[in-house]
Design a protein around this motif. Sequence first.
Motif, mmCIF file in Angstrom:
data_model
loop_
_atom_site.group_PDB
_atom_site.id
_atom_site.type_symbol
_atom_site.label_atom_id
_atom_site.label_comp_id
_atom_site.label_asym_id
_atom_site.label_seq_id
_atom_site.Cartn_x
_atom_site.Cartn_y
_atom_site.Cartn_z
ATOM 1 N N PHE A 162 0.847 -1.188 0.000
ATOM 2 C CA PHE A 162 0.000 0.000 0.000
ATOM 3 C C PHE A 162 0.881 1.235 0.000
ATOM 4 O O PHE A 162 2.085 1.157 0.228
ATOM 5 C CB PHE A 162 -0.974 0.005 1.190
ATOM 6 N N SER A 163 0.274 2.369 -0.283
ATOM 7 C CA SER A 163 0.989 3.646 -0.309
ATOM 8 C C SER A 163 0.300 4.624 0.622
ATOM 9 O O SER A 163 -0.936 4.673 0.681
ATOM 10 C CB SER A 163 1.025 4.220 -1.726
ATOM 11 N N THR A 164 1.123 5.388 1.338
ATOM 12 C CA THR A 164 0.593 6.384 2.253
ATOM 13 C C THR A 164 1.287 7.717 2.032
ATOM 14 O O THR A 164 2.396 7.775 1.506
ATOM 15 C CB THR A 164 0.801 5.991 3.735
ATOM 16 N N ARG A 165 0.640 8.768 2.461
ATOM 17 C CA ARG A 165 1.257 10.094 2.540
ATOM 18 C C ARG A 165 1.513 10.350 4.015
ATOM 19 O O ARG A 165 0.598 10.244 4.847
ATOM 20 C CB ARG A 165 0.336 11.158 1.962
ATOM 21 N N VAL A 166 2.759 10.651 4.338
ATOM 22 C CA VAL A 166 3.171 10.894 5.719
ATOM 23 C C VAL A 166 3.449 12.377 5.870
ATOM 24 O O VAL A 166 4.183 12.967 5.073
ATOM 25 C CB VAL A 166 4.435 10.078 6.075
ATOM 26 N N THR A 167 2.848 12.983 6.894
ATOM 27 C CA THR A 167 3.082 14.395 7.188
ATOM 28 C C THR A 167 3.604 14.497 8.615
ATOM 29 O O THR A 167 2.948 14.051 9.557
ATOM 30 C CB THR A 167 1.790 15.222 7.053
ATOM 31 N N ARG A 168 4.803 15.065 8.746
ATOM 32 C CA ARG A 168 5.413 15.274 10.058
ATOM 33 C C ARG A 168 5.349 16.767 10.345
ATOM 34 O O ARG A 168 5.934 17.565 9.618
ATOM 35 C CB ARG A 168 6.859 14.797 10.060
ATOM 36 N N ALA A 169 4.610 17.137 11.399
ATOM 37 C CA ALA A 169 4.414 18.543 11.739
ATOM 38 C C ALA A 169 5.028 18.837 13.098
ATOM 39 O O ALA A 169 4.456 18.483 14.129
ATOM 40 C CB ALA A 169 2.931 18.890 11.737
ATOM 41 N N ALA A 170 6.197 19.459 13.089
ATOM 42 C CA ALA A 170 6.879 19.789 14.337
ATOM 43 C C ALA A 170 6.067 20.762 15.203
ATOM 44 O O ALA A 170 5.982 20.572 16.418
ATOM 45 C CB ALA A 170 8.274 20.337 14.047
ATOM 46 N N PRO A 171 5.440 21.804 14.613
ATOM 47 C CA PRO A 171 4.699 22.736 15.475
ATOM 48 C C PRO A 171 3.567 22.066 16.261
ATOM 49 O O PRO A 171 3.338 22.378 17.416
ATOM 50 C CB PRO A 171 4.143 23.778 14.501
ATOM 51 N N GLY A 172 2.873 21.138 15.643
ATOM 52 C CA GLY A 172 1.764 20.467 16.315
ATOM 53 C C GLY A 172 2.166 19.169 16.985
ATOM 54 O O GLY A 172 1.349 18.511 17.610
ATOM 55 N N LEU A 173 3.431 18.796 16.832
ATOM 56 C CA LEU A 173 3.952 17.544 17.387
ATOM 57 C C LEU A 173 3.092 16.350 16.960
ATOM 58 O O LEU A 173 2.641 15.556 17.775
ATOM 59 C CB LEU A 173 4.065 17.627 18.907
ATOM 60 N N THR A 174 2.888 16.242 15.634
ATOM 61 C CA THR A 174 2.079 15.143 15.100
ATOM 62 C C THR A 174 2.798 14.468 13.935
ATOM 63 O O THR A 174 3.631 15.075 13.256
ATOM 64 C CB THR A 174 0.709 15.641 14.595
ATOM 65 N N VAL A 175 2.444 13.219 13.729
ATOM 66 C CA VAL A 175 2.843 12.467 12.544
ATOM 67 C C VAL A 175 1.558 11.836 12.013
ATOM 68 O O VAL A 175 0.907 11.061 12.719
ATOM 69 C CB VAL A 175 3.888 11.374 12.862
ATOM 70 N N ASP A 176 1.174 12.204 10.785
ATOM 71 C CA ASP A 176 -0.047 11.696 10.166
ATOM 72 C C ASP A 176 0.292 10.762 9.014
ATOM 73 O O ASP A 176 1.256 11.000 8.279
ATOM 74 C CB ASP A 176 -0.903 12.841 9.610
ATOM 75 N N MET A 177 -0.521 9.719 8.868
ATOM 76 C CA MET A 177 -0.408 8.795 7.741
ATOM 77 C C MET A 177 -1.780 8.695 7.096
ATOM 78 O O MET A 177 -2.764 8.435 7.789
ATOM 79 C CB MET A 177 0.037 7.408 8.224
ATOM 80 N N ASN A 178 -1.838 8.917 5.789
ATOM 81 C CA ASN A 178 -3.104 8.865 5.068
ATOM 82 C C ASN A 178 -2.947 8.002 3.826
ATOM 83 O O ASN A 178 -1.978 8.142 3.088
ATOM 84 C CB ASN A 178 -3.556 10.266 4.678
ATOM 85 N N LEU A 179 -3.916 7.158 3.592
ATOM 86 C CA LEU A 179 -3.885 6.218 2.475
ATOM 87 C C LEU A 179 -3.886 6.942 1.131
ATOM 88 O O LEU A 179 -4.657 7.871 0.919
ATOM 89 C CB LEU A 179 -5.110 5.296 2.557
ATOM 90 N N ILE A 180 -3.013 6.486 0.243
ATOM 91 C CA ILE A 180 -3.036 6.914 -1.157
ATOM 92 C C ILE A 180 -3.707 5.821 -1.985
ATOM 93 O O ILE A 180 -4.631 6.066 -2.734
ATOM 94 C CB ILE A 180 -1.616 7.197 -1.689
ATOM 95 N N ARG A 181 -3.199 4.578 -1.824
ATOM 96 C CA ARG A 181 -3.790 3.436 -2.549
ATOM 97 C C ARG A 181 -3.392 2.148 -1.845
ATOM 98 O O ARG A 181 -2.422 2.112 -1.104
ATOM 99 C CB ARG A 181 -3.346 3.425 -4.008
ATOM 100 N N GLY A 182 -4.169 1.124 -2.082
ATOM 101 C CA GLY A 182 -3.862 -0.173 -1.499
ATOM 102 C C GLY A 182 -5.120 -0.973 -1.229
ATOM 103 O O GLY A 182 -6.201 -0.630 -1.708
ATOM 104 N N PRO A 183 -5.001 -2.022 -0.417
ATOM 105 C CA PRO A 183 -6.116 -2.942 -0.179
ATOM 106 C C PRO A 183 -7.122 -2.435 0.855
ATOM 107 O O PRO A 183 -8.030 -3.158 1.228
ATOM 108 C CB PRO A 183 -5.411 -4.198 0.340
#
Length: 133
Positions: free
Chosen positions: A48-69
Motif C-alpha cells: 500500500f501507499s501512504t502520505r506521511v506528514t510530520r508537523a513539528a509545530p503540532g507535534l504530530t505524525v499523520d499517515m493517510n492512504l493513497i492506494r492499497g487494499p
Amino acid sequence: MVGDVERYPDFIPWITRLHAYNHQVAGEGETRFDADISVGFKMLQEKFSTRVTRAAPGLTVDMNLIRGPFKEMDGRWTFTAAEGGTRIDFDMDMAFKNPVLNALFKANFNIAVNRLIAIFEHRARQLYGEGAA
C-alpha cells in the motif's frame, strides 16, 4: 523515532519493504512524503501507499492512504508535554476492502495495536535507554 518512518523496516517485523519518495517541505516545521510499504504476515502479503506528514509545530505524525487494499487507513501520532515526560496518543482508522480480511483484522485489531505499541516502546528503550518508553 516515530517520525523516522524510513527506519520502520529496521524494527517493525511485518514491514518487509518501505520506499519513501516525493519529499516536500509543506510549511514551517512541516515535511511530507509518500511511502510505498510492503507488509507480510505468514501467508498474507500486501502493498500500500501512504502520505506521511510530520508537523513539528503540532507535534504530530499523520499517515493517510493513497492506494492499497484498504477502504480507509488514516493514522495519527500526537505528542503532548506531560508531567514527568510526554503523553503519546496513537489513533488509527483502518478497514480492508475485502470483507473477509476486514473481519479477520477487526477480530485482531487490539492485539495488533498493542503489539505495535510494544514494538515502539522496545525501540525507544534501545535508542534512548530504559526510562524512555
